[in-house]
Design a protein around this motif. Structure first.
Motif, PDB file in Angstrom:
ATOM      1  N   GLY A 156       0.834  -1.204  -0.046  1.00  0.00           N
ATOM      2  CA  GLY A 156      -0.123   0.144  -0.171  1.00  0.00           C
ATOM      3  C   GLY A 156       0.940   1.142  -0.090  1.00  0.00           C
ATOM      4  N   LEU A 157       1.787   1.416   0.917  1.00  0.00           N
ATOM      5  CA  LEU A 157       2.986   2.563   0.864  1.00  0.00           C
ATOM      6  C   LEU A 157       3.431   2.510  -0.371  1.00  0.00           C
ATOM      7  N   MET A 158       4.067   1.434  -1.028  1.00  0.00           N
ATOM      8  CA  MET A 158       4.739   1.464  -2.282  1.00  0.00           C
ATOM      9  C   MET A 158       3.756   2.244  -3.424  1.00  0.00           C
ATOM     10  N   GLY A 159       2.311   1.603  -3.667  1.00  0.00           N
ATOM     11  CA  GLY A 159       1.344   2.135  -4.376  1.00  0.00           C
ATOM     12  C   GLY A 159       1.174   3.599  -4.270  1.00  0.00           C
ATOM     13  N   CYS A 160       0.878   4.061  -2.946  1.00  0.00           N
ATOM     14  CA  CYS A 160       0.642   5.565  -2.813  1.00  0.00           C
ATOM     15  C   CYS A 160       1.952   6.395  -3.229  1.00  0.00           C
ATOM     16  N   VAL A 161       2.963   5.807  -2.840  1.00  0.00           N
ATOM     17  CA  VAL A 161       4.341   6.693  -3.194  1.00  0.00           C
ATOM     18  C   VAL A 161       4.685   6.623  -4.888  1.00  0.00           C
ATOM     19  N   ALA A 162       4.133   5.464  -5.492  1.00  0.00           N
ATOM     20  CA  ALA A 162       4.240   5.271  -6.929  1.00  0.00           C
ATOM     21  C   ALA A 162       3.150   6.415  -7.670  1.00  0.00           C
ATOM     22  N   GLN A 163       2.094   6.537  -7.010  1.00  0.00           N
ATOM     23  CA  GLN A 163       0.995   7.701  -7.568  1.00  0.00           C
ATOM     24  C   GLN A 163       1.762   8.929  -7.625  1.00  0.00           C
ATOM     25  N   THR A 164       2.288   9.318  -6.711  1.00  0.00           N
ATOM     26  CA  THR A 164       2.891  10.624  -6.716  1.00  0.00           C
ATOM     27  C   THR A 164       4.133  10.865  -7.555  1.00  0.00           C
ATOM     28  N   ASN A 165       4.981   9.870  -7.554  1.00  0.00           N
ATOM     29  CA  ASN A 165       6.327   9.923  -8.386  1.00  0.00           C
ATOM     30  C   ASN A 165       6.606   8.491  -8.390  1.00  0.00           C
ATOM     31  N   ALA A 166       6.814   8.107  -9.643  1.00  0.00           N
ATOM     32  CA  ALA A 166       6.976   6.507 -10.018  1.00  0.00           C
ATOM     33  C   ALA A 166       8.294   6.354  -9.496  1.00  0.00           C
ATOM     34  N   ILE A 167       9.389   7.093  -9.536  1.00  0.00           N
ATOM     35  CA  ILE A 167      10.648   6.574  -9.297  1.00  0.00           C
ATOM     36  C   ILE A 167      10.799   6.500  -7.662  1.00  0.00           C
ATOM     37  N   HIS A 168      10.033   7.143  -7.105  1.00  0.00           N
ATOM     38  CA  HIS A 168      10.144   7.040  -5.519  1.00  0.00           C
ATOM     39  C   HIS A 168       9.716   5.700  -5.184  1.00  0.00           C
ATOM     40  N   ALA A 169       8.961   4.708  -5.753  1.00  0.00           N
ATOM     41  CA  ALA A 169       8.657   3.367  -5.569  1.00  0.00           C
ATOM     42  C   ALA A 169       9.795   2.818  -5.412  1.00  0.00           C
ATOM     43  N   LEU A 170      11.229   2.926  -5.755  1.00  0.00           N
ATOM     44  CA  LEU A 170      12.242   2.482  -5.508  1.00  0.00           C
ATOM     45  C   LEU A 170      12.397   2.301  -3.988  1.00  0.00           C
ATOM     46  N   ILE A 171      12.184   3.393  -3.101  1.00  0.00           N
ATOM     47  CA  ILE A 171      12.485   3.162  -1.717  1.00  0.00           C
ATOM     48  C   ILE A 171      11.805   2.332  -1.016  1.00  0.00           C
ATOM     49  N   ALA A 172      10.988   1.634  -1.647  1.00  0.00           N
ATOM     50  CA  ALA A 172      10.278   0.261  -0.966  1.00  0.00           C
ATOM     51  C   ALA A 172      11.117  -0.914  -1.193  1.00  0.00           C
ATOM     52  N   GLY A 173      12.208  -0.752  -1.753  1.00  0.00           N
ATOM     53  CA  GLY A 173      13.178  -1.901  -2.098  1.00  0.00           C
ATOM     54  C   GLY A 173      13.828  -2.833  -0.729  1.00  0.00           C
ATOM     55  N   PRO A 174      14.331  -1.930   0.048  1.00  0.00           N
ATOM     56  CA  PRO A 174      14.722  -2.541   1.274  1.00  0.00           C
ATOM     57  C   PRO A 174      13.649  -3.152   2.163  1.00  0.00           C
ATOM     58  N   SER A 175      12.662  -2.420   2.224  1.00  0.00           N
ATOM     59  CA  SER A 175      11.436  -3.153   2.979  1.00  0.00           C
ATOM     60  C   SER A 175      11.186  -4.220   2.500  1.00  0.00           C
ATOM     61  N   LEU A 176      11.006  -4.419   1.171  1.00  0.00           N
ATOM     62  CA  LEU A 176      10.569  -5.809   0.400  1.00  0.00           C
ATOM     63  C   LEU A 176      11.592  -6.583   0.583  1.00  0.00           C
ATOM     64  N   ALA A 177      12.929  -6.293   0.276  1.00  0.00           N
ATOM     65  CA  ALA A 177      13.778  -7.418   0.591  1.00  0.00           C
ATOM     66  C   ALA A 177      13.866  -8.057   2.173  1.00  0.00           C
ATOM     67  N   LEU A 178      13.507  -7.055   3.120  1.00  0.00           N
ATOM     68  CA  LEU A 178      13.851  -7.588   4.439  1.00  0.00           C
ATOM     69  C   LEU A 178      12.275  -8.556   4.618  1.00  0.00           C
ATOM     70  N   LEU A 179      11.079  -8.054   3.881  1.00  0.00           N
ATOM     71  CA  LEU A 179       9.978  -8.775   4.177  1.00  0.00           C
ATOM     72  C   LEU A 179      10.209 -10.198   3.199  1.00  0.00           C
ATOM     73  N   GLU A 180      10.862 -10.406   2.492  1.00  0.00           N
ATOM     74  CA  GLU A 180      11.079 -11.283   1.379  1.00  0.00           C
ATOM     75  C   GLU A 180      12.007 -12.374   2.120  1.00  0.00           C
ATOM     76  N   ARG A 181      12.738 -12.020   3.175  1.00  0.00           N
ATOM     77  CA  ARG A 181      13.675 -13.052   4.067  1.00  0.00           C
ATOM     78  C   ARG A 181      12.733 -13.181   5.096  1.00  0.00           C
ATOM     79  N   ALA A 182      12.070 -12.375   5.793  1.00  0.00           N
ATOM     80  CA  ALA A 182      11.360 -12.832   6.909  1.00  0.00           C
ATOM     81  C   ALA A 182      10.258 -13.764   6.597  1.00  0.00           C
ATOM     82  N   ALA A 183       9.622 -13.848   5.516  1.00  0.00           N
ATOM     83  CA  ALA A 183       8.857 -14.779   4.787  1.00  0.00           C
ATOM     84  C   ALA A 183       9.377 -16.367   5.085  1.00  0.00           C
TER      85      ALA A 183
END
Length: 398
Positions: free
Chosen positions: A195-222
């Motif tokens: 949800g955070l990634m989608g909201c950020v992408a709506q404002t500025n597409a390139i800012h979606a990259l900021i979700a990368g570290p959180s997504l990587a941590l989630l992938e490992r935690a999963a």
């Protein structure tokens, strides 16, 4: 096609799984046909979301491969970027995001491809239902709708998958179908990050990259639930291993002692099992152990705790079981094993059917030996030795 594993499903499960797959395919096809050509800004959002997710999943896969992790659960990461797509992308580009888990299945060479396709179909239906709730052409990102959409996505996906798994194996437990609490928590975290990634992408597409570290941590935690389950269960049979069974059994016995509930411990040993390994092969022996484990889970009562102690020895804790009930369950298991036929492969590479397997069972009850697990195991083991001494293929009550 006749050899596809999907045809081994029970008929109700087969019909339901195919229905879900067809519904998802029809929804995807209609979405592609009815959607307008995406705008350049929407394509940029898609590239940012897909690129971030792809980099994280591929990087994590490479890292897992280097560590020797053979089995992974990537669905938390997939759910996360699909949630971002629900908020930030038009429906036809949302369809393209679904190719992510589809491609993952192909590259990972999953042994049960049909199950992955079914899970993907249930996910697709849930994703498009959520998109419809938020607004098909112009999704509304208000907090209330976003929370409602997250609930719909997770609940509908869980319900679709759990119902299919229940039809596949009616004896499966709630946790086996729905997952453990940590799986639910990971799902909530996944859609939150998405949800955070989608909201950020709506404002500025390139800012979606900021979700990368959180997504990587989630992938490992999963992977944590998978690692924990691997540490708690026997690899060959899927049953609780000796350490995990011991811990669970002590906990249940402590609860039973507080309420003076009758309980029993059942110790089982396959008769002359060494002959199977020596005459037919160790692969046939492994197939027999796996078949026995399935038989045990389907023959004992719901709530009974089944474990493997090692070798050809199994153990069962029976809560709320009087001596008569425990003996009845043990006899049912003994007869089921005697009737079991296991298709396998002999050492010469030819198909072979294992039959004539028997089991000796020793049973100890709390009414005689109290609620201390060591005492119950010693008594059950003595009864098991007695069953073997009297000719095997017997149930002996301590």
């Amino acid at each position: 096609m006749r050899d596809w594993p999907i045809w081994t499903l029970r008929r109700p499960a087969l019909c339901y799984w195919i229905l879900v797959d067809v519904a998802a395919l029809a929804t995807v096809t209609w979405t592609i046909i009815s959607s307008d050509t995406p705008l350049p800004s929407e394509v940029a959002r898609f590239a940012a979301i897909a690129g971030t997710a792809g980099a994280v999943i591929i990087g994590s896969s490479i890292y897992s491969h280097r560590l020797g992790e053979t089995e992974r659960n990537p669905w938390a990461a997939h759910l996360s970027y699909l949630t971002a797509g629900v908020l930030a992308l038009p429906p036809n580009l949302l369809v393209l995001l679904l190719f992510g888990p589809a491609l993952h299945c192909l590259l990972a060479q999953r042994p049960e491809t049909y199950r992955w396709v079914y899970t993907l179909s249930a996910t697709a239906l849930s994703v498009f239902a959520t998109r419809y709730l938020l607004g098909w052409t112009d999704p509304h990102a208000s907090l209330v709708l976003m929370v409602g959409g997250a609930v719909v996505l997770l609940a509908l996906r869980a319900a679709l998958i759990a119902f299919g798994l229940k039809l596949r194996n009616p004896a499966a437990t709630f946790e086996e179908n729905v997952g453990e609490p940590i799986d639910v928590i990971l799902g909530v975290v996944a859609v939150s990050i998405g949800g955070l990634m989608g909201c950020v992408a709506q404002t500025n597409a390139i800012h979606a990259l900021i979700a990368g570290p959180s997504l990587a941590l989630l992938e490992r935690a999963a992977q944590l639930p998978q690692w924990r389950r691997s540490a708690q269960h026997d690899a060959k049979t899927g049953l609780a291993n000796a350490v995990h069974w011991d811990s669970r059994a002590r906990y249940e016995l402590t609860k039973g002692a507080d309420r003076t509930r009758p309980m029993a411990v059942m110790l089982l040993d396959l008769d002359h099992f060494k002959r199977v390994n020596d005459e037919v092969g160790h692969l046939a022996g492994d197939a027999a152990l796996a078949a026995i484990s399935l038989l045990l889970r389907g023959t004992v009562r719901r709530g009974d705790l089944v474990g493997r102690f090692g070798g050809e020895e199994f153990v069962v804790l029976l809560p709320d079981a009087t001596p008569d009930v425990a003996e009845s369950v043990a006899e049912r298991v003994r007869k089921a094993v005697a009737d079991l036929t296991v298709p396998t492969m002999a050492t010469d590479g030819k198909p072979h059917e294992l039959c004539g397997l028997t089991v000796s069972i020793g049973v100890a009850t709390t009414t005689r030996f109290g609620y201390e697990l060591p005492d119950l195991l010693v008594a059950a083991d003595a009864a098991l030795l007695a069953a073997k001494a009297y000719g095997r293929n017997l149930v002996s009550m301590a």
